[in-house]
Design a protein around this motif. Structure first.
Motif, PDB file in Angstrom:
ATOM      1  N   ALA A 123       0.801  -1.233   0.000  1.00 35.51           N
ATOM      2  CA  ALA A 123       0.000   0.000   0.000  1.00 35.51           C
ATOM      3  C   ALA A 123       0.833   1.284   0.000  1.00 35.51           C
ATOM      4  CB  ALA A 123      -0.922   0.006   1.219  1.00 35.51           C
ATOM      5  N   ALA A 124       2.069   1.223   0.470  1.00 31.38           N
ATOM      6  CA  ALA A 124       2.907   2.435   0.572  1.00 31.38           C
ATOM      7  C   ALA A 124       3.246   2.979  -0.808  1.00 31.38           C
ATOM      8  CB  ALA A 124       4.194   2.103   1.332  1.00 31.38           C
ATOM      9  N   GLY A 125       3.485   4.268  -0.867  1.00 35.36           N
ATOM     10  CA  GLY A 125       3.932   4.871  -2.120  1.00 35.36           C
ATOM     11  C   GLY A 125       5.211   4.217  -2.609  1.00 35.36           C
ATOM     12  N   ARG A 126       6.088   3.925  -1.655  1.00 37.71           N
ATOM     13  CA  ARG A 126       7.326   3.203  -1.969  1.00 37.71           C
ATOM     14  C   ARG A 126       7.502   2.083  -0.940  1.00 37.71           C
ATOM     15  NH1 ARG A 126      11.194   4.610  -5.376  1.00 37.71           N
ATOM     16  NH2 ARG A 126      13.243   3.625  -5.244  1.00 37.71           N
ATOM     17  N   GLY A 127       7.173   0.882  -1.344  1.00 38.54           N
ATOM     18  CA  GLY A 127       7.321  -0.274  -0.468  1.00 38.54           C
ATOM     19  C   GLY A 127       8.675  -0.913  -0.716  1.00 38.54           C
ATOM     20  N   VAL A 128       9.465  -1.020   0.338  1.00 36.63           N
ATOM     21  CA  VAL A 128      10.838  -1.524   0.186  1.00 36.63           C
ATOM     22  C   VAL A 128      10.995  -2.832   0.970  1.00 36.63           C
ATOM     23  CG1 VAL A 128      13.295  -0.996   0.455  1.00 36.63           C
ATOM     24  CG2 VAL A 128      11.675   0.866  -0.013  1.00 36.63           C
ATOM     25  N   ALA A 129      11.343  -3.893   0.255  1.00 34.90           N
ATOM     26  CA  ALA A 129      11.614  -5.181   0.893  1.00 34.90           C
ATOM     27  C   ALA A 129      13.079  -5.216   1.311  1.00 34.90           C
ATOM     28  CB  ALA A 129      11.324  -6.316  -0.078  1.00 34.90           C
ATOM     29  N   MET A 130      13.336  -5.776   2.468  1.00 37.01           N
ATOM     30  CA  MET A 130      14.720  -5.981   2.875  1.00 37.01           C
ATOM     31  C   MET A 130      15.357  -7.057   1.992  1.00 37.01           C
ATOM     32  SD  MET A 130      15.125  -3.794   5.236  1.00 37.01           S
ATOM     33  CE  MET A 130      16.761  -4.271   5.843  1.00 37.01           C
ATOM     34  N   ASN A 131      16.666  -6.968   1.847  1.00 35.05           N
ATOM     35  CA  ASN A 131      17.407  -7.966   1.080  1.00 35.05           C
ATOM     36  C   ASN A 131      17.153  -9.380   1.607  1.00 35.05           C
ATOM     37  OD1 ASN A 131      20.048  -9.582   0.475  1.00 35.05           O
ATOM     38  ND2 ASN A 131      20.014  -7.874  -0.954  1.00 35.05           N
ATOM     39  N   ASN A 132      16.910  -9.475   2.920  1.00 31.30           N
ATOM     40  CA  ASN A 132      16.659 -10.761   3.566  1.00 31.30           C
ATOM     41  C   ASN A 132      15.166 -11.116   3.640  1.00 31.30           C
ATOM     42  OD1 ASN A 132      17.304  -8.422   5.557  1.00 31.30           O
ATOM     43  ND2 ASN A 132      15.829  -9.663   6.685  1.00 31.30           N
ATOM     44  N   ALA A 133      14.315 -10.353   2.948  1.00 31.61           N
ATOM     45  CA  ALA A 133      12.857 -10.582   3.009  1.00 31.61           C
ATOM     46  C   ALA A 133      12.478 -11.899   2.341  1.00 31.61           C
ATOM     47  CB  ALA A 133      12.118  -9.433   2.334  1.00 31.61           C
ATOM     48  N   ILE A 134      11.302 -12.411   2.739  1.00 33.30           N
ATOM     49  CA  ILE A 134      10.776 -13.611   2.084  1.00 33.30           C
ATOM     50  C   ILE A 134      10.388 -13.265   0.639  1.00 33.30           C
ATOM     51  CG2 ILE A 134       9.990 -14.685   4.249  1.00 33.30           C
ATOM     52  CD1 ILE A 134       7.109 -13.762   3.501  1.00 33.30           C
ATOM     53  N   PRO A 135      10.418 -14.239  -0.282  1.00 30.62           N
ATOM     54  CA  PRO A 135      10.137 -13.970  -1.701  1.00 30.62           C
ATOM     55  C   PRO A 135       8.797 -13.275  -1.942  1.00 30.62           C
ATOM     56  CG  PRO A 135      11.004 -16.195  -1.436  1.00 30.62           C
ATOM     57  CD  PRO A 135      10.808 -15.646  -0.053  1.00 30.62           C
ATOM     58  N   GLU A 136       7.794 -13.627  -1.156  1.00 28.52           N
ATOM     59  CA  GLU A 136       6.455 -13.030  -1.317  1.00 28.52           C
ATOM     60  C   GLU A 136       6.493 -11.511  -1.134  1.00 28.52           C
ATOM     61  OE1 GLU A 136       1.994 -13.850   0.528  1.00 28.52           O
ATOM     62  OE2 GLU A 136       3.698 -14.945   1.329  1.00 28.52           O
ATOM     63  N   THR A 179      16.320  -3.555  -0.709  1.00 32.19           N
ATOM     64  CA  THR A 179      17.568  -2.957  -0.213  1.00 32.19           C
ATOM     65  C   THR A 179      18.752  -3.803  -0.693  1.00 32.19           C
ATOM     66  OG1 THR A 179      17.553  -4.232   1.857  1.00 32.19           O
ATOM     67  CG2 THR A 179      16.450  -2.092   1.892  1.00 32.19           C
ATOM     68  N   PRO A 180      19.839  -3.157  -1.156  1.00 33.06           N
ATOM     69  CA  PRO A 180      21.015  -3.926  -1.588  1.00 33.06           C
ATOM     70  C   PRO A 180      21.634  -4.736  -0.444  1.00 33.06           C
ATOM     71  CG  PRO A 180      21.127  -1.654  -2.396  1.00 33.06           C
ATOM     72  CD  PRO A 180      19.986  -1.720  -1.430  1.00 33.06           C
ATOM     73  N   LEU A 181      21.520  -4.231   0.794  1.00 34.22           N
ATOM     74  CA  LEU A 181      22.106  -4.915   1.950  1.00 34.22           C
ATOM     75  C   LEU A 181      21.008  -5.457   2.857  1.00 34.22           C
ATOM     76  CD1 LEU A 181      24.851  -2.255   2.817  1.00 34.22           C
ATOM     77  CD2 LEU A 181      25.197  -4.429   1.630  1.00 34.22           C
ATOM     78  N   ASP A 182      21.329  -6.491   3.635  1.00 34.37           N
ATOM     79  CA  ASP A 182      20.319  -7.080   4.525  1.00 34.37           C
ATOM     80  C   ASP A 182      20.326  -6.408   5.899  1.00 34.37           C
ATOM     81  OD1 ASP A 182      22.507  -8.132   5.894  1.00 34.37           O
ATOM     82  OD2 ASP A 182      22.247 -10.161   5.108  1.00 34.37           O
ATOM     83  N   ASN A 183      19.485  -6.942   6.804  1.00 36.05           N
ATOM     84  CA  ASN A 183      19.341  -6.331   8.139  1.00 36.05           C
ATOM     85  C   ASN A 183      20.573  -6.523   9.012  1.00 36.05           C
ATOM     86  OD1 ASN A 183      18.665  -9.190   8.392  1.00 36.05           O
ATOM     87  ND2 ASN A 183      17.949  -8.724  10.449  1.00 36.05           N
TER      88      ASN A 183
END
Length: 269
Positions: free
Chosen positions: A227-240, A249-253
């Protein structure tokens, strides 16, 4: 640069794998706040295990707990605070039927208090590993309508519990399964997700959807990132999460992924 709402998930996103904030993350979020951006923690965590992180960052803006069921400004009597509650009846009903449903631990939370049928060592920090007598879950002790309930169940019991909850309370209760290795279900008010808290905060500050940037890594971040204008998944996020995000993000948490992304995107440093 225009004012943004920066909506940040905690575990797996703002925090490293030791559930800690790095100095770089704290510094970056403080600079963003100083430049007029609204930094808001939007987490599934109860307030009791998120307050210290809020205080460490040193922000004074609204925070969302229980995946959208509580929005408040910590340490303040904010007149726009809201809670979306469940009922005591649901908690006590599950307590009575816990053996036949395969429930091990029920933790019931309001904003400031919690109750449980037993202490557990299984998910340190998230579930209580010790209880005072008045925190023992019973009809006598349960003084508040709860905001959320966390159910630790025996393997194989998940579908039975969900079916029982849906049959009796489905019109207002939504069971959600935790990610990761845990046998845990969370019950919150139906239709309550992180994005409702995110949009509520944006509205209070007059921030348009296009100026909302949201970060997350797990299933409970899906609606917010979408829903966000810019939704950003972490590099370590699940594929979904990566599949619906606007960016990754190029780097993980573990390597200040959120902080570095904000530094570049909002030109903070």
């Amino acid at each position: 640069m225009d004012q943004h709402l920066i909506a940040i998930d905690l575990d797996g996103t703002t925090l490293n794998n030791q559930s800690k904030l790095t100095a770089e993350t704290i510094n970056t979020l403080r600079i963003a706040a100083k430049k007029g951006h609204i930094v808001s923690i939007i987490t599934g965590r109860p307030y009791r295990i998120a307050q210290h992180i809020y205080d460490q960052i040193g922000i004074k803006t609204p925070m969302v707990n229980f995946n959208g069921a509580l929005t408040h400004i910590p340490h303040e009597n904010w007149d726009k605070e809201y809670e979306i509650e469940l009922t005591k009846e649901l908690a006590l009903d599950l307590l009575v039927h816990k053996a036949e449903l395969g429930i091990e631990t029920i933790t019931v939370e309001s904003k400031e208090r919690f109750w449980a049928n037993q202490a557990t060592e299984d998910v340190p920090e998230f579930l209580p590993n010790k209880l005072r007598p008045e925190q023992s879950l019973s009809k006598k002790n349960l003084s508040d309508d709860p905001i959320a309930m966390t159910i630790e169940y025996t393997p194989g019991s998940k579908d039975r519990i969900i079916k029982a909850v849906n049959e009796k309370y489905g019109e207002f209760v939504e069971p959600r399964v935790w990610g990761g290795p845990y046998h845990i279900l969370e019950l919150i008010h139906r239709g309550t997700h992180k994005e409702s808290g995110m949009f509520y905060i944006a509205k209070q500050y007059g921030i348009d959807r296009t100026h909302i940037i949201a970060f997350g890594d797990e299933k409970n971040d899906l609606e917010m990132i979408d829903a966000a204008g810019r939704g950003v998944a972490m590099n370590n996020a699940i594929p979904e999460i990566k599949s619906i995000a606007d960016d990754v993000t190029p780097l993980d948490n573990e390597h200040n992924g959120l902080a570095r992304y904000l530094q570049d995107y909002l030109e903070l440093i």
